[in-house]
Design a protein around this motif. Structure first.
Motif, PDB file in Angstrom:
ATOM      1  N   SER A  21     -30.669 145.680  33.357  1.00 31.42           N
ATOM      2  CA  SER A  21     -31.219 146.114  34.630  1.00 31.42           C
ATOM      3  C   SER A  21     -30.523 147.354  35.149  1.00 31.42           C
ATOM      4  CB  SER A  21     -31.124 144.994  35.665  1.00 31.42           C
ATOM      5  OG  SER A  21     -29.776 144.738  35.973  1.00 31.42           O
ATOM      6  N   ALA A  50     -41.639 147.465  34.940  1.00 32.94           N
ATOM      7  CA  ALA A  50     -40.366 146.782  35.194  1.00 32.94           C
ATOM      8  C   ALA A  50     -40.602 145.604  36.125  1.00 32.94           C
ATOM      9  CB  ALA A  50     -39.358 147.731  35.828  1.00 32.94           C
ATOM     10  N   ILE A  52     -38.956 143.752  39.330  1.00 30.49           N
ATOM     11  CA  ILE A  52     -38.142 144.277  40.423  1.00 30.49           C
ATOM     12  C   ILE A  52     -37.724 143.133  41.331  1.00 30.49           C
ATOM     13  CG2 ILE A  52     -39.054 146.629  40.413  1.00 30.49           C
ATOM     14  CD1 ILE A  52     -41.081 145.794  42.526  1.00 30.49           C
ATOM     15  N   PHE A  67     -39.627 149.198  46.375  1.00 30.54           N
ATOM     16  CA  PHE A  67     -39.418 149.886  45.101  1.00 30.54           C
ATOM     17  C   PHE A  67     -40.595 150.833  44.914  1.00 30.54           C
ATOM     18  CE2 PHE A  67     -36.855 146.182  44.681  1.00 30.54           C
ATOM     19  CZ  PHE A  67     -35.903 146.429  43.715  1.00 30.54           C
ATOM     20  N   THR A  89     -43.353 142.876  40.229  1.00 29.57           N
ATOM     21  CA  THR A  89     -43.509 143.656  39.010  1.00 29.57           C
ATOM     22  C   THR A  89     -44.117 144.989  39.410  1.00 29.57           C
ATOM     23  OG1 THR A  89     -43.899 141.653  37.722  1.00 29.57           O
ATOM     24  CG2 THR A  89     -44.601 143.727  36.741  1.00 29.57           C
ATOM     25  N   LEU A 102     -37.462 156.737  40.187  1.00 28.52           N
ATOM     26  CA  LEU A 102     -37.448 155.347  40.617  1.00 28.52           C
ATOM     27  C   LEU A 102     -36.668 155.313  41.924  1.00 28.52           C
ATOM     28  CD1 LEU A 102     -36.551 153.583  37.248  1.00 28.52           C
ATOM     29  CD2 LEU A 102     -38.775 154.369  38.077  1.00 28.52           C
ATOM     30  N   ILE A 104     -35.585 153.268  45.660  1.00 26.42           N
ATOM     31  CA  ILE A 104     -35.390 151.995  46.349  1.00 26.42           C
ATOM     32  C   ILE A 104     -35.078 152.298  47.801  1.00 26.42           C
ATOM     33  CG2 ILE A 104     -34.038 149.880  46.467  1.00 26.42           C
ATOM     34  CD1 ILE A 104     -33.246 150.391  43.523  1.00 26.42           C
ATOM     35  N   TRP A 123     -33.994 147.032  39.006  1.00 32.62           N
ATOM     36  CA  TRP A 123     -35.161 147.264  38.163  1.00 32.62           C
ATOM     37  C   TRP A 123     -34.823 146.506  36.884  1.00 32.62           C
ATOM     38  CZ3 TRP A 123     -39.152 150.518  39.763  1.00 32.62           C
ATOM     39  CH2 TRP A 123     -38.883 151.314  40.868  1.00 32.62           C
ATOM     40  N   PRO A 126     -36.597 147.624  32.622  1.00 35.21           N
ATOM     41  CA  PRO A 126     -37.467 148.785  32.756  1.00 35.21           C
ATOM     42  C   PRO A 126     -37.833 149.336  31.378  1.00 35.21           C
ATOM     43  CG  PRO A 126     -35.199 149.414  33.152  1.00 35.21           C
ATOM     44  CD  PRO A 126     -35.211 147.920  32.984  1.00 35.21           C
TER      45      PRO A 126
END
Length: 129
Positions: A21, A50, A52, A67, A89, A102, A104, A123, A126
């Motif tokens: 992760s 991925a 999440i 995310f 997901t 990516l 957050i 994640w 991924p």
């Protein structure tokens, strides 16, 4: 064939491979600076996928985290909100994109986060497919 993300293009070097992760640990408040990693999309990849969520060892069980996957121009390709009890997901088309970000963002937390009331997000597995 699953292709794990290559090292980030513009952030601290981190590796991600299938079964591993990419995570973050936040002792911050909602609205604080968001975290992100940039990845080069491998040749031939058509999707990024991925799982999440918020790590089960996080003492902050009230948080809600968003995310997002963005393109190189900052346009949101897909975003999902998760809670401690409801992981998710994310699956997004990446054909023709040179890179994805990516991202957050902490949306909600009961009280201010601290070193004893923090959260860890990830994640999980991924992959570029």
């Amino acid at each position: 064939m699953t292709t794990p993300p290559s090292p980030p293009a513009e952030s601290a070097e981190r590796e991600a491979s299938a079964g591993v992760s990419i995570g973050a640990h936040w002792p911050r408040r909602p609205g604080a600076v968001t975290g992100y990693l940039d990845y080069t999309v491998p040749d031939g990849a058509t999707r990024f996928s991925a799982r999440i969520g918020i790590d089960r060892q996080s003492p902050n069980t009230s948080a809600r985290v968003e995310f997002s996957v963005l393109d190189v121009d900052g346009r949101v390709l897909k975003k999902e909100s998760v809670t401690y009890q409801k992981p998710g997901t994310i699956d997004v088309p990446v054909s023709g994109l040179p890179r994805v970000r990516l991202k957050i963002a902490l949306l909600k937390s009961d009280g201010e986060l601290s070193y004893t009331h923090h959260l860890r997000v990830a994640w999980i597995t991924p992959a570029f497919l």
